[in-house]
Design a protein around this motif. Sequence first.
Motif, PDB file in Angstrom:
ATOM      1  N   PRO A  97      21.122  36.815   2.160  1.00 53.95           N
ATOM      2  CA  PRO A  97      21.164  38.263   1.958  1.00 53.95           C
ATOM      3  C   PRO A  97      20.935  38.982   3.284  1.00 53.95           C
ATOM      4  O   PRO A  97      20.430  38.405   4.250  1.00 53.95           O
ATOM      5  CB  PRO A  97      20.021  38.523   0.970  1.00 53.95           C
ATOM      6  N   GLN A  98      21.296  40.235   3.357  1.00 55.52           N
ATOM      7  CA  GLN A  98      21.229  41.015   4.597  1.00 55.52           C
ATOM      8  C   GLN A  98      19.838  40.988   5.227  1.00 55.52           C
ATOM      9  O   GLN A  98      19.703  40.842   6.426  1.00 55.52           O
ATOM     10  CB  GLN A  98      21.668  42.462   4.319  1.00 55.52           C
ATOM     11  N   GLU A  99      18.806  41.092   4.427  1.00 60.32           N
ATOM     12  CA  GLU A  99      17.454  41.157   4.990  1.00 60.32           C
ATOM     13  C   GLU A  99      16.989  39.839   5.602  1.00 60.32           C
ATOM     14  O   GLU A  99      16.041  39.810   6.384  1.00 60.32           O
ATOM     15  CB  GLU A  99      16.441  41.634   3.950  1.00 60.32           C
ATOM     16  N   LEU A 100      17.655  38.729   5.291  1.00 62.64           N
ATOM     17  CA  LEU A 100      17.291  37.432   5.864  1.00 62.64           C
ATOM     18  C   LEU A 100      18.195  36.999   7.021  1.00 62.64           C
ATOM     19  O   LEU A 100      18.024  35.906   7.554  1.00 62.64           O
ATOM     20  CB  LEU A 100      17.300  36.356   4.782  1.00 62.64           C
ATOM     21  N   LEU A 101      19.152  37.830   7.411  1.00 63.40           N
ATOM     22  CA  LEU A 101      20.041  37.459   8.517  1.00 63.40           C
ATOM     23  C   LEU A 101      19.324  37.368   9.857  1.00 63.40           C
ATOM     24  O   LEU A 101      19.866  36.845  10.818  1.00 63.40           O
ATOM     25  CB  LEU A 101      21.205  38.440   8.608  1.00 63.40           C
ATOM     26  N   LYS A 102      18.106  37.831   9.901  1.00 62.99           N
ATOM     27  CA  LYS A 102      17.286  37.683  11.108  1.00 62.99           C
ATOM     28  C   LYS A 102      17.016  36.203  11.398  1.00 62.99           C
ATOM     29  O   LYS A 102      16.696  35.824  12.526  1.00 62.99           O
ATOM     30  CB  LYS A 102      15.977  38.451  10.901  1.00 62.99           C
ATOM     31  N   LEU A 103      17.173  35.353  10.400  1.00 61.22           N
ATOM     32  CA  LEU A 103      16.955  33.923  10.581  1.00 61.22           C
ATOM     33  C   LEU A 103      17.989  33.280  11.505  1.00 61.22           C
ATOM     34  O   LEU A 103      17.698  32.263  12.135  1.00 61.22           O
ATOM     35  CB  LEU A 103      16.966  33.209   9.232  1.00 61.22           C
ATOM     36  N   ILE A 104      19.184  33.832  11.589  1.00 60.80           N
ATOM     37  CA  ILE A 104      20.242  33.223  12.398  1.00 60.80           C
ATOM     38  C   ILE A 104      19.843  33.159  13.878  1.00 60.80           C
ATOM     39  O   ILE A 104      19.877  32.068  14.469  1.00 60.80           O
ATOM     40  CB  ILE A 104      21.589  33.954  12.185  1.00 60.80           C
ATOM     41  N   PRO A 105      19.444  34.261  14.519  1.00 61.86           N
ATOM     42  CA  PRO A 105      19.012  34.120  15.921  1.00 61.86           C
ATOM     43  C   PRO A 105      17.714  33.335  16.070  1.00 61.86           C
ATOM     44  O   PRO A 105      17.512  32.660  17.082  1.00 61.86           O
ATOM     45  CB  PRO A 105      18.852  35.562  16.407  1.00 61.86           C
ATOM     46  N   LEU A 106      16.848  33.372  15.067  1.00 63.82           N
ATOM     47  CA  LEU A 106      15.611  32.594  15.142  1.00 63.82           C
ATOM     48  C   LEU A 106      15.893  31.094  15.085  1.00 63.82           C
ATOM     49  O   LEU A 106      15.293  30.314  15.833  1.00 63.82           O
ATOM     50  CB  LEU A 106      14.660  32.999  14.021  1.00 63.82           C
ATOM     51  N   LEU A 107      16.809  30.692  14.228  1.00 61.51           N
ATOM     52  CA  LEU A 107      17.186  29.277  14.165  1.00 61.51           C
ATOM     53  C   LEU A 107      17.902  28.842  15.440  1.00 61.51           C
ATOM     54  O   LEU A 107      17.743  27.702  15.890  1.00 61.51           O
ATOM     55  CB  LEU A 107      18.058  29.023  12.934  1.00 61.51           C
ATOM     56  N   THR A 108      18.671  29.746  16.018  1.00 67.46           N
ATOM     57  CA  THR A 108      19.334  29.442  17.285  1.00 67.46           C
ATOM     58  C   THR A 108      18.306  29.224  18.387  1.00 67.46           C
ATOM     59  O   THR A 108      18.407  28.268  19.159  1.00 67.46           O
ATOM     60  CB  THR A 108      20.290  30.583  17.673  1.00 67.46           C
ATOM     61  N   GLY A 109      17.323  30.096  18.451  1.00 67.87           N
ATOM     62  CA  GLY A 109      16.262  29.941  19.446  1.00 67.87           C
ATOM     63  C   GLY A 109      15.458  28.674  19.235  1.00 67.87           C
ATOM     64  O   GLY A 109      15.096  27.989  20.189  1.00 67.87           O
ATOM     65  N   LEU A 110      15.182  28.343  17.970  1.00 71.48           N
ATOM     66  CA  LEU A 110      14.466  27.107  17.666  1.00 71.48           C
ATOM     67  C   LEU A 110      15.262  25.895  18.121  1.00 71.48           C
ATOM     68  O   LEU A 110      14.703  24.941  18.682  1.00 71.48           O
ATOM     69  CB  LEU A 110      14.158  27.017  16.172  1.00 71.48           C
ATOM     70  N   PHE A 111      16.578  25.930  17.913  1.00 71.25           N
ATOM     71  CA  PHE A 111      17.418  24.821  18.351  1.00 71.25           C
ATOM     72  C   PHE A 111      17.337  24.661  19.864  1.00 71.25           C
ATOM     73  O   PHE A 111      17.139  23.541  20.375  1.00 71.25           O
ATOM     74  CB  PHE A 111      18.883  25.049  17.931  1.00 71.25           C
ATOM     75  N   ALA A 112      17.474  25.748  20.601  1.00 71.29           N
ATOM     76  CA  ALA A 112      17.454  25.676  22.061  1.00 71.29           C
ATOM     77  C   ALA A 112      16.106  25.179  22.574  1.00 71.29           C
ATOM     78  O   ALA A 112      16.045  24.293  23.441  1.00 71.29           O
ATOM     79  CB  ALA A 112      17.786  27.044  22.659  1.00 71.29           C
ATOM     80  N   ILE A 113      15.031  25.714  22.034  1.00 73.73           N
ATOM     81  CA  ILE A 113      13.701  25.308  22.495  1.00 73.73           C
ATOM     82  C   ILE A 113      13.415  23.852  22.130  1.00 73.73           C
ATOM     83  O   ILE A 113      12.885  23.091  22.945  1.00 73.73           O
ATOM     84  CB  ILE A 113      12.630  26.248  21.897  1.00 73.73           C
TER      85      ILE A 113
END
Length: 161
Positions: A97-113
Amino acid sequence: LCPCLIYGAYVFLPFDAPLLPTISARLVYTLRCAVFATFPVVLGMIVSGISRLCSSALEPFGELQREVEIHRTYVSQSIQLFILYFFNMAVLATYLPQELLKLIPLLTGLFAISRLIFWLSYAISRSFRTFGFSMTFLPLLAMLLWNLYGMFVLEPENLLS
């Protein structure tokens, strides 16, 4: 540790995802976020090339030194995991849902780190690499399970559409 990191970043980082009403806008957003996940892979390629140039091996196709082998293994595993991660994030973006789309950049950052942590721990000792790998693989596994749940339970009528 991964759920705690994601939850803490979700609650305390002061940004929100832009309004993305269509699936194509969500996929473009995911694609743009995925560019940041390629940073550790590209950095690994650069370091791998430099270590290969600086190695004392006279035979380019001969046996690799440990330093060169570490970087080569890191790059190949990172590329494989990035492909799996990216496709799962793209599917995840269509179900969130729209309010959880903040997870996409957070998961990307977690992957990189987590890839950088894996690389560092792998360079120190091969027995320490489990932590970095699990920080990459377990969120990937969670995304896969959520995507399968979304496809087969939440929206089975739209499975292939």
